[in-house]
Design an enzyme around this catalytic site. Sequence first.
Site, PDB file in Angstrom:
ATOM      1  N   CYS A  23       0.764  -1.374  -0.531  1.00  0.00           N
ATOM      2  CA  CYS A  23       0.458  -0.294   0.196  1.00  0.00           C
ATOM      3  C   CYS A  23       0.719   1.153  -0.018  1.00  0.00           C
ATOM      4  CB  CYS A  23      -1.065  -0.144   0.916  1.00  0.00           C
ATOM      5  SG  CYS A  23      -2.203  -1.162   1.360  1.00  0.00           S
TER       6      CYS A  23
ATOM      7  N   ARG B  91      -7.548  -3.802  -3.243  1.00  0.00           N
ATOM      8  CA  ARG B  91      -7.238  -2.430  -4.272  1.00  0.00           C
ATOM      9  C   ARG B  91      -8.293  -2.285  -5.464  1.00  0.00           C
ATOM     10  NH1 ARG B  91      -2.682  -2.663  -1.233  1.00  0.00           N
ATOM     11  NH2 ARG B  91      -1.539  -4.745  -0.906  1.00  0.00           N
TER      12      ARG B  91
HETATM   13  C1  BEZ Z   1       0.037  -4.789   1.507  1.00  0.00           C
HETATM   14  O1  BEZ Z   1       1.490  -5.653   1.495  1.00  0.00           O
HETATM   15  O2  BEZ Z   1       0.057  -3.457   1.435  1.00  0.00           O
HETATM   16  C2  BEZ Z   1      -1.055  -5.137   2.580  1.00  0.00           C
HETATM   17  C3  BEZ Z   1      -0.089  -7.114   2.320  1.00  0.00           C
HETATM   18  C4  BEZ Z   1      -1.491  -7.860   2.442  1.00  0.00           C
HETATM   19  C5  BEZ Z   1      -2.215  -7.284   3.641  1.00  0.00           C
HETATM   20  C6  BEZ Z   1      -2.877  -6.248   3.309  1.00  0.00           C
HETATM   21  C7  BEZ Z   1      -1.794  -5.134   3.182  1.00  0.00           C
END
Ligand code: BEZ
Length: 218
Positions: free
Chosen positions: A52, A129
């Site tokens: 993110c 996402r």
């Molecule tokens: C992330 O790295 O943004 C992420 C990965 C898995 C679940 C939620 C966020």
Amino acid sequence: MENGTKTIMPRIGDKAPEFEAMTTIGKIKFSEFIKGSWTILFSHPADFTPVCTTEMSGFALEKDFFKKHKTKLIGLSIDSIHSHLAWVNNVESNLNVYMDFPIIADLDMKVASLFGMLHPGESQTAAVRAVFFIDPNGIIRLIMYYPLNVGRNMKEIQRVLIALQTADKYKCALPLDWKPGDKVIVPPPKTLKEMETVIADTELEKVDFYLAKKELRN
Ligand code: BEZ
């Protein structure tokens, strides 16, 4: 959803759902925020997470591109305003990138539910996402969904934004892998007369009367 609540999945061509919410720039009414402008609404699963952080800082780094294409940005996650503010501050300290577009605080999942960003098979607690491209009339024109473990592609987000704006401006369609500068698809003829016009046009790049491309001229 498992609890019997009906899942709403907005579709291409739908009016963007209306809501009021707190964001990192204050309270907004969505219909007023998007009025008369292209808007990209994107969700991320959680603040202070690695993928993110790459994505959201990536949007901030491209803010001149989105300004040039008259497009507002607005993010969302199922986190609080305090978390968003701390994360924005942390990303600025660590990466020297200031995420100054509004980020919606959606702890009660109201907005995520309205936009079909909750996919319980993927996560019960985080938004996937999602990317919604909304036109100046408030109509959803393109939707992307990515899972939690795969980041989006900024070049593709930018390509489809330009493609949507080009298709509207020139009333044309765009072929596989189209990018700015490439030829565009001539709308397939709907009458014999239109078909004859396409057949007679020697400037078109033609496979057949229903598959013809042309240069865009301003
Ligand atoms: C992330 O790295 O943004 C992420 C990965 C898995 C679940 C939620 C966020």
